[in-house]
Write a protein that holds these residues in place. Sequence first.
Motif, PDB file in Angstrom:
ATOM      1  N   ALA A  24       0.703  -1.377   0.353  1.00  0.00           N
ATOM      2  CA  ALA A  24      -0.033   0.198  -0.038  1.00  0.00           C
ATOM      3  C   ALA A  24       0.552   1.160  -0.312  1.00  0.00           C
ATOM      4  CB  ALA A  24      -1.023   0.242   1.229  1.00  0.00           C
ATOM      5  N   VAL A  25       2.234   1.598   1.017  1.00  0.00           N
ATOM      6  CA  VAL A  25       2.726   2.527   0.231  1.00  0.00           C
ATOM      7  C   VAL A  25       3.231   2.320  -0.698  1.00  0.00           C
ATOM      8  CG1 VAL A  25       5.669   3.472   1.556  1.00  0.00           C
ATOM      9  CG2 VAL A  25       3.691   1.592   3.137  1.00  0.00           C
ATOM     10  N   GLN A  26       3.737   1.492  -1.902  1.00  0.00           N
ATOM     11  CA  GLN A  26       4.349   1.572  -2.695  1.00  0.00           C
ATOM     12  C   GLN A  26       3.071   2.044  -3.769  1.00  0.00           C
ATOM     13  OE1 GLN A  26       7.635   2.039  -3.504  1.00  0.00           O
ATOM     14  NE2 GLN A  26       7.675   1.450  -1.200  1.00  0.00           N
ATOM     15  N   ALA A  27       2.070   1.608  -3.459  1.00  0.00           N
ATOM     16  CA  ALA A  27       1.438   2.061  -4.068  1.00  0.00           C
ATOM     17  C   ALA A  27       0.365   4.027  -3.946  1.00  0.00           C
ATOM     18  CB  ALA A  27      -0.454   1.286  -4.695  1.00  0.00           C
ATOM     19  N   HIS A  28       0.857   4.116  -2.966  1.00  0.00           N
ATOM     20  CA  HIS A  28       0.956   6.161  -2.881  1.00  0.00           C
ATOM     21  C   HIS A  28       1.766   6.171  -3.024  1.00  0.00           C
ATOM     22  CE1 HIS A  28      -2.874   4.121  -0.337  1.00  0.00           C
ATOM     23  NE2 HIS A  28      -2.806   5.508   0.136  1.00  0.00           N
ATOM     24  N   LEU A  29       2.633   5.906  -3.487  1.00  0.00           N
ATOM     25  CA  LEU A  29       4.474   6.631  -3.464  1.00  0.00           C
ATOM     26  C   LEU A  29       4.140   6.724  -4.979  1.00  0.00           C
ATOM     27  CD1 LEU A  29       6.376   7.410  -2.060  1.00  0.00           C
ATOM     28  CD2 LEU A  29       7.549   5.525  -2.616  1.00  0.00           C
ATOM     29  N   LYS A  30       3.087   5.908  -6.102  1.00  0.00           N
ATOM     30  CA  LYS A  30       3.331   6.566  -7.135  1.00  0.00           C
ATOM     31  C   LYS A  30       1.963   7.473  -7.467  1.00  0.00           C
ATOM     32  CE  LYS A  30       4.250   2.205  -9.032  1.00  0.00           C
ATOM     33  NZ  LYS A  30       3.197   0.540  -9.115  1.00  0.00           N
ATOM     34  N   GLN A  31       1.450   7.488  -6.335  1.00  0.00           N
ATOM     35  CA  GLN A  31       0.750   8.786  -6.596  1.00  0.00           C
ATOM     36  C   GLN A  31       0.897  10.807  -6.520  1.00  0.00           C
ATOM     37  OE1 GLN A  31      -3.401   8.170  -5.404  1.00  0.00           O
ATOM     38  NE2 GLN A  31      -2.882   6.099  -4.523  1.00  0.00           N
ATOM     39  N   VAL A  32       2.505  10.642  -5.785  1.00  0.00           N
ATOM     40  CA  VAL A  32       2.897  11.592  -4.991  1.00  0.00           C
ATOM     41  C   VAL A  32       4.311  11.856  -5.965  1.00  0.00           C
ATOM     42  CG1 VAL A  32       2.200  11.782  -2.924  1.00  0.00           C
ATOM     43  CG2 VAL A  32       3.727  10.051  -2.974  1.00  0.00           C
ATOM     44  N   SER A  33       5.059  13.508  -6.060  1.00  0.00           N
ATOM     45  CA  SER A  33       5.918  13.170  -6.498  1.00  0.00           C
ATOM     46  C   SER A  33       6.583  12.227  -6.818  1.00  0.00           C
ATOM     47  CB  SER A  33       6.140  14.714  -6.872  1.00  0.00           C
ATOM     48  OG  SER A  33       6.898  14.607  -5.895  1.00  0.00           O
ATOM     49  N   GLU A  34       8.139  11.965  -7.214  1.00  0.00           N
ATOM     50  CA  GLU A  34       9.303  11.347  -7.217  1.00  0.00           C
ATOM     51  C   GLU A  34      10.705  11.902  -6.070  1.00  0.00           C
ATOM     52  OE1 GLU A  34      11.311  10.478 -11.000  1.00  0.00           O
ATOM     53  OE2 GLU A  34      10.077   9.397 -11.473  1.00  0.00           O
ATOM     54  N   ARG A  35       9.680  12.659  -5.322  1.00  0.00           N
ATOM     55  CA  ARG A  35      10.807  13.981  -4.785  1.00  0.00           C
ATOM     56  C   ARG A  35      11.109  12.774  -3.134  1.00  0.00           C
ATOM     57  NH1 ARG A  35       7.112  17.992  -4.970  1.00  0.00           N
ATOM     58  NH2 ARG A  35       8.927  19.793  -6.371  1.00  0.00           N
ATOM     59  N   TRP A  36       9.680  12.717  -3.239  1.00  0.00           N
ATOM     60  CA  TRP A  36       9.475  12.264  -1.747  1.00  0.00           C
ATOM     61  C   TRP A  36       9.785  10.263  -1.959  1.00  0.00           C
ATOM     62  CZ3 TRP A  36       7.198  15.071   2.036  1.00  0.00           C
ATOM     63  CH2 TRP A  36       6.581  15.953   1.590  1.00  0.00           C
ATOM     64  N   GLU A  37       9.889  10.174  -0.291  1.00  0.00           N
ATOM     65  CA  GLU A  37      11.192   9.499  -0.314  1.00  0.00           C
ATOM     66  C   GLU A  37      10.641   7.327   1.179  1.00  0.00           C
ATOM     67  OE1 GLU A  37      14.984   9.049   0.251  1.00  0.00           O
ATOM     68  OE2 GLU A  37      15.055  10.838   1.392  1.00  0.00           O
ATOM     69  N   VAL A  38      10.566   6.804   0.889  1.00  0.00           N
ATOM     70  CA  VAL A  38      10.372   6.162   1.555  1.00  0.00           C
ATOM     71  C   VAL A  38      11.927   6.076   3.011  1.00  0.00           C
ATOM     72  CG1 VAL A  38       9.331   3.995   2.570  1.00  0.00           C
ATOM     73  CG2 VAL A  38       7.969   4.736   1.063  1.00  0.00           C
ATOM     74  N   ILE A  39      11.177   6.437   4.370  1.00  0.00           N
ATOM     75  CA  ILE A  39      12.469   6.719   5.430  1.00  0.00           C
ATOM     76  C   ILE A  39      11.391   5.943   7.012  1.00  0.00           C
ATOM     77  CG2 ILE A  39      13.647   8.342   4.446  1.00  0.00           C
ATOM     78  CD1 ILE A  39      12.652   9.966   6.695  1.00  0.00           C
ATOM     79  N   LYS A  40      12.860   5.869   7.590  1.00  0.00           N
ATOM     80  CA  LYS A  40      12.575   4.993   8.741  1.00  0.00           C
ATOM     81  C   LYS A  40      12.018   3.899   8.970  1.00  0.00           C
ATOM     82  CE  LYS A  40      11.772   8.211  12.409  1.00  0.00           C
ATOM     83  NZ  LYS A  40      11.093   9.530  12.639  1.00  0.00           N
ATOM     84  N   ASP A  41      12.690   2.935   8.405  1.00  0.00           N
ATOM     85  CA  ASP A  41      11.920   1.199   7.362  1.00  0.00           C
ATOM     86  C   ASP A  41      10.293   1.562   6.905  1.00  0.00           C
ATOM     87  OD1 ASP A  41      14.323  -0.197   8.600  1.00  0.00           O
ATOM     88  OD2 ASP A  41      13.862   0.417  10.498  1.00  0.00           O
ATOM     89  N   GLY A  42      10.463   2.463   6.521  1.00  0.00           N
ATOM     90  CA  GLY A  42       9.093   1.927   5.648  1.00  0.00           C
ATOM     91  C   GLY A  42       8.088   3.236   6.952  1.00  0.00           C
ATOM     92  N   LYS A  43       8.031   3.342   7.601  1.00  0.00           N
ATOM     93  CA  LYS A  43       7.030   4.301   8.634  1.00  0.00           C
ATOM     94  C   LYS A  43       6.771   5.629   8.060  1.00  0.00           C
ATOM     95  CE  LYS A  43       7.875   0.979  12.580  1.00  0.00           C
ATOM     96  NZ  LYS A  43       8.114   0.849  14.036  1.00  0.00           N
ATOM     97  N   ALA A  44       8.073   6.184   7.121  1.00  0.00           N
ATOM     98  CA  ALA A  44       7.693   7.568   6.830  1.00  0.00           C
ATOM     99  C   ALA A  44       8.027   8.510   5.928  1.00  0.00           C
ATOM    100  CB  ALA A  44       8.916   8.692   8.203  1.00  0.00           C
ATOM    101  N   ILE A  45       7.431   9.432   5.266  1.00  0.00           N
ATOM    102  CA  ILE A  45       7.971  10.292   4.170  1.00  0.00           C
ATOM    103  C   ILE A  45       8.818  11.179   4.232  1.00  0.00           C
ATOM    104  CG2 ILE A  45       6.819   8.329   2.590  1.00  0.00           C
ATOM    105  CD1 ILE A  45       4.582  10.179   2.226  1.00  0.00           C
ATOM    106  N   ARG A  46       9.657  11.525   3.275  1.00  0.00           N
ATOM    107  CA  ARG A  46      10.552  12.961   3.502  1.00  0.00           C
ATOM    108  C   ARG A  46      10.913  13.102   2.125  1.00  0.00           C
ATOM    109  NH1 ARG A  46      15.602  12.365   5.168  1.00  0.00           N
ATOM    110  NH2 ARG A  46      16.429  11.734   3.667  1.00  0.00           N
TER     111      ARG A  46
END
Length: 113
Positions: A24-46
């Motif tokens: 679900a995180v990966q699916a949501h990540l595709k809906q925002v710009s590529e500047r967002w990265e998953v960090i903190k072992d998948g618990k945050a985006i920055r």
Amino acid sequence: MSSELAGKRCLPCEGGVPSLDADAVQAHLKQVSERWEVIKDGKAIRADFRFKGYAKTTGFVNAVAWIAMNENHHPDISFGYNTASVLWETHAVEGLTENDFICAAKVDALVDG
């Protein structure tokens, strides 16, 4: 990047619901710009942002704060003269929820128009 997420509103989250799983995180990540990265072992985006001077940087930070107050979902923001970093996570579930991606999409809309 245009996203349906930017048109949504955050839902109150006081815990008791699961955080998004990795798919679900990966699916949501595709809906925002590529500047967002998953960090903190998948618990945050920055995302990190650069601006032309302090006035533009602080204007951006204030606009993100306004989004956060409107959505009642608050990021960690750090900034300097011409840089800012925005980190979204849902502390109540110790992970990511759709609220984090809604707010990221709203920041994208702010920056990308």
